[in-house]
Every structure is written in structure tokens, then in C-alpha cells.
Write a protein that holds these residues in place. Structure first.
Motif, PDB file in Angstrom:
ATOM      1  N   PHE A   1       0.873  -1.178   0.000  1.00 33.68           N
ATOM      2  CA  PHE A   1       0.000   0.000   0.000  1.00 33.68           C
ATOM      3  C   PHE A   1       0.905   1.222   0.000  1.00 33.68           C
ATOM      4  O   PHE A   1       1.781   1.348   0.861  1.00 33.68           O
ATOM      5  CB  PHE A   1      -0.903   0.038   1.248  1.00 33.68           C
ATOM      6  N   LEU A   2       0.692   2.110  -0.965  1.00 37.69           N
ATOM      7  CA  LEU A   2       1.492   3.336  -1.052  1.00 37.69           C
ATOM      8  C   LEU A   2       0.578   4.549  -0.897  1.00 37.69           C
ATOM      9  O   LEU A   2      -0.335   4.758  -1.701  1.00 37.69           O
ATOM     10  CB  LEU A   2       2.218   3.408  -2.403  1.00 37.69           C
ATOM     11  N   GLY A   3       0.833   5.332   0.149  1.00 39.25           N
ATOM     12  CA  GLY A   3       0.099   6.585   0.345  1.00 39.25           C
ATOM     13  C   GLY A   3       1.011   7.739  -0.026  1.00 39.25           C
ATOM     14  O   GLY A   3       2.191   7.752   0.326  1.00 39.25           O
ATOM     15  N   ILE A   4       0.469   8.684  -0.781  1.00 38.11           N
ATOM     16  CA  ILE A   4       1.226   9.905  -1.093  1.00 38.11           C
ATOM     17  C   ILE A   4       0.459  11.054  -0.444  1.00 38.11           C
ATOM     18  O   ILE A   4      -0.721  11.263  -0.749  1.00 38.11           O
ATOM     19  CB  ILE A   4       1.363  10.118  -2.619  1.00 38.11           C
ATOM     20  N   THR A   5       1.112  11.752   0.493  1.00 40.08           N
ATOM     21  CA  THR A   5       0.414  12.847   1.181  1.00 40.08           C
ATOM     22  C   THR A   5       1.039  14.197   0.813  1.00 40.08           C
ATOM     23  O   THR A   5       2.028  14.255   0.079  1.00 40.08           O
ATOM     24  CB  THR A   5       0.391  12.629   2.719  1.00 40.08           C
ATOM     25  N   GLY A   6       0.427  15.255   1.349  1.00 43.44           N
ATOM     26  CA  GLY A   6       0.720  16.596   0.853  1.00 43.44           C
ATOM     27  C   GLY A   6       1.923  17.299   1.423  1.00 43.44           C
ATOM     28  O   GLY A   6       1.893  18.522   1.606  1.00 43.44           O
ATOM     29  N   ALA A   7       2.991  16.566   1.698  1.00 41.37           N
ATOM     30  CA  ALA A   7       4.248  17.230   2.031  1.00 41.37           C
ATOM     31  C   ALA A   7       4.978  17.540   0.731  1.00 41.37           C
ATOM     32  O   ALA A   7       4.667  16.961  -0.316  1.00 41.37           O
ATOM     33  CB  ALA A   7       5.118  16.345   2.917  1.00 41.37           C
ATOM     34  N   SER A   8       5.953  18.422   0.807  1.00 44.63           N
ATOM     35  CA  SER A   8       6.801  18.645  -0.351  1.00 44.63           C
ATOM     36  C   SER A   8       7.548  17.335  -0.638  1.00 44.63           C
ATOM     37  O   SER A   8       7.718  16.504   0.247  1.00 44.63           O
ATOM     38  CB  SER A   8       7.802  19.768  -0.025  1.00 44.63           C
ATOM     39  N   GLY A   9       7.943  17.139  -1.897  1.00 42.68           N
ATOM     40  CA  GLY A   9       8.672  15.901  -2.226  1.00 42.68           C
ATOM     41  C   GLY A   9       7.775  14.788  -2.725  1.00 42.68           C
ATOM     42  O   GLY A   9       8.130  13.609  -2.597  1.00 42.68           O
ATOM     43  N   VAL A  10       6.639  15.132  -3.336  1.00 45.84           N
ATOM     44  CA  VAL A  10       5.775  14.074  -3.891  1.00 45.84           C
ATOM     45  C   VAL A  10       6.503  13.302  -4.996  1.00 45.84           C
ATOM     46  O   VAL A  10       6.171  12.158  -5.288  1.00 45.84           O
ATOM     47  CB  VAL A  10       4.425  14.636  -4.431  1.00 45.84           C
ATOM     48  N   ILE A  11       7.530  13.908  -5.556  1.00 44.82           N
ATOM     49  CA  ILE A  11       8.341  13.236  -6.581  1.00 44.82           C
ATOM     50  C   ILE A  11       8.918  11.918  -6.035  1.00 44.82           C
ATOM     51  O   ILE A  11       9.056  10.934  -6.775  1.00 44.82           O
ATOM     52  CB  ILE A  11       9.466  14.187  -7.081  1.00 44.82           C
ATOM     53  N   TYR A  12       9.223  11.879  -4.733  1.00 40.74           N
ATOM     54  CA  TYR A  12       9.730  10.638  -4.130  1.00 40.74           C
ATOM     55  C   TYR A  12       8.658   9.543  -4.182  1.00 40.74           C
ATOM     56  O   TYR A  12       8.946   8.382  -4.441  1.00 40.74           O
ATOM     57  CB  TYR A  12      10.113  10.844  -2.660  1.00 40.74           C
ATOM     58  N   GLY A  13       7.412   9.944  -3.908  1.00 34.33           N
ATOM     59  CA  GLY A  13       6.323   8.969  -3.924  1.00 34.33           C
ATOM     60  C   GLY A  13       6.117   8.396  -5.312  1.00 34.33           C
ATOM     61  O   GLY A  13       5.909   7.191  -5.480  1.00 34.33           O
ATOM     62  N   VAL A  14       6.183   9.270  -6.325  1.00 30.23           N
ATOM     63  CA  VAL A  14       5.997   8.809  -7.708  1.00 30.23           C
ATOM     64  C   VAL A  14       7.134   7.852  -8.083  1.00 30.23           C
ATOM     65  O   VAL A  14       6.914   6.811  -8.713  1.00 30.23           O
ATOM     66  CB  VAL A  14       5.939  10.007  -8.682  1.00 30.23           C
TER      67      VAL A  14
END
Ligand code: FMN
Length: 189
Positions: free
Chosen positions: A7-20
Motif C-alpha cells: 500500500f502506497l500513500g502519497i500525502t501533501g508534504a513537499s517531495g511528492v516526486i519521491y512517492g511517484v
């Protein structure tokens, strides 16, 4: 343990590029990914990257609305092997550390902790207040792996892409996913 479903959650901190990038690498590694992107993360993705949110979602095997508490990852009976929240905002960290189920992302982390699965939280904030530090301590004591979004430079990355990929590879390491996408210290020497 073989990790086949994350399960991968992407939340609204800076650095969403890491999640992608974590999503891309998990798919390259053949892992089934259940993705949930918070509304704020979608906003941050548009603000700080050129990614198209719908294209990012299309990389995942399953996409769950952050408020869909009927989604399978909300239940401990569903066999998710590991949970990653990348990046993890201090708000989401606070909720997880204090057992407050705000949405599916915090619920998936809560489930991962109670089922004693790997839960990796990539926190992105600087500087840190004592509140953040205490919440990281609480999450760690509950079994989470707190991983500040602080990439190393010992691999001498030449581009942002290399820097982000190397860090994302370390997130896969923390999840327990075997891979060879990123350089290892002195591996070639
Ligand atoms: C452009 C932008 C950058 C942000 N950067 C951070 C950050 O680095 N760390 C953080 O904890 N929150 C950051 N925030 C604030 C979070 O988005 C906010 O706390 C939000 O409520 C988090 O919600 P979520 O965890 O449900 O995504 C940022 C917000 C915006 C709009």
C-alpha cells in the motif's frame, strides 16, 4: 519475507516526486501497488512537478480514494505485505503516531502497525519541532520505520532524477523489496 503487495500513500508534504518514483520502482520490481493520493498531495503534485495526477494513478494496480474506508487495505484481513507513505506530512505522521484514523492512508498505516507489518514513513519537514520529534518517536516505538526525506550524496548523483531514484531505492530496501535499481556503496570496487 517476499513482498508482493504494497500500500502506497502519497500525502501533501513537499517531495511528492519521491512517492511517484517509489511507485515506478515498485512496479518495475513486479510488486502489486495499492495507491491512495491525498487531495493535498494532488495539489502539491501540480504545484511542484510536471506530473499528471491521472497518469501517476494509472501506474498503480489499484487506486483508492483517500476517504474510502471500505477499500480492502482498511482491513487487517487483507494481505498487504508492507505500507509506505511517501512523502508523509507531519499531519499524517501525527495521526498515525497517535492512533487517529483520519482517512484510508492513516488507516492503512494503523493496520500495518497492528498486524506487525513493515510501515515506512518518509517524513519531509525542516526544521523539526519537538511535536514532530515526539511523533516520530511514538511511530518508531509502535514499529514504524521513520525515514526522513534526506537523500545521501555518497553516490555522487549528477541529476535530480538520480538523486530521487537512489533515495526511492532506499525506501524499497526499508520495505523489504529486493532490487538492483540503485547503486550500492563500493559495490563495484
Ligand atoms: C506546496 C506545499 C508544500 C507543503 N510542504 C509540506 C511539507 O514539506 N511537510 C509537511 O508536513 N506539510 C507540508 N505542507 C502542508 C500539508 O500539505 C498539510 O499539512 C496538509 O493538511 C497535509 O494533509 P495530508 O497529510 O492529508 O496530505 C505543504 C503544503 C503545500 C501546499
Amino acid at each position: 519475507m517476499y513482498i508482493s503487495r504494497v500500500f502506497l500513500g502519497i500525502t501533501g508534504a513537499s517531495g511528492v516526486i519521491y512517492g511517484v518514483k517509489v511507485l515506478e520502482l515498485l512496479k518495475k520490481a513486479g510488486v502489486e501497488v495499492h495507491l491512495s493520493i491525498s487531495k493535498t498531495a494532488e495539489r502539491v503534485m501540480r504545484l511542484e512537478t510536471d506530473y499528471d495526477v491521472e497518469e501517476v494513478k494509472s501506474l498503480a494496480d489499484y487506486v483508492w480514494d483517500e476517504h474510502d474506508m471500505t477499500a480492502p487495505p482498511a482491513s487487517g484481513s487483507y494481505p498487504i505485505d508492507a505500507v509506505a507513505i511517501v512523502p508523509c506530512s507531519t499531519k499524517t505522521l501525527a495521526a498515525i503516531a497517535n492512533g487517529i484514523t483520519l482517512n484510508l492512508i492513516t488507516r492503512a498505516a494503523e493496520v500495518g502497525l497492528k498486524e506487525r507489518r513493515r510501515v515506512v514513513l518518509v517524513i519531509r519537514e525542516s526544521p523539526l519541532s519537538l511535536v514532530h520529534i515526539r511523533n516520530m518517536e511514538l511511530a518508531t516505538m509502535a514499529g514504524a520505520i521513520v525515514m526522513p526525506a534526506a537523500p545521501g550524496f555518497y553516490t555522487r548523483p549528477k541529476t535530480l532524477e538520480e538523486l530521487v531514484t537512489t533515495f526511492a531505492g532506499r525506501v524499497l530496501d526499508a520495505l523489504g523489496v529486493k532490487h538492483s535499481f540503485t547503486p550500492r556503496w563500493r559495490q563495484a570496487q
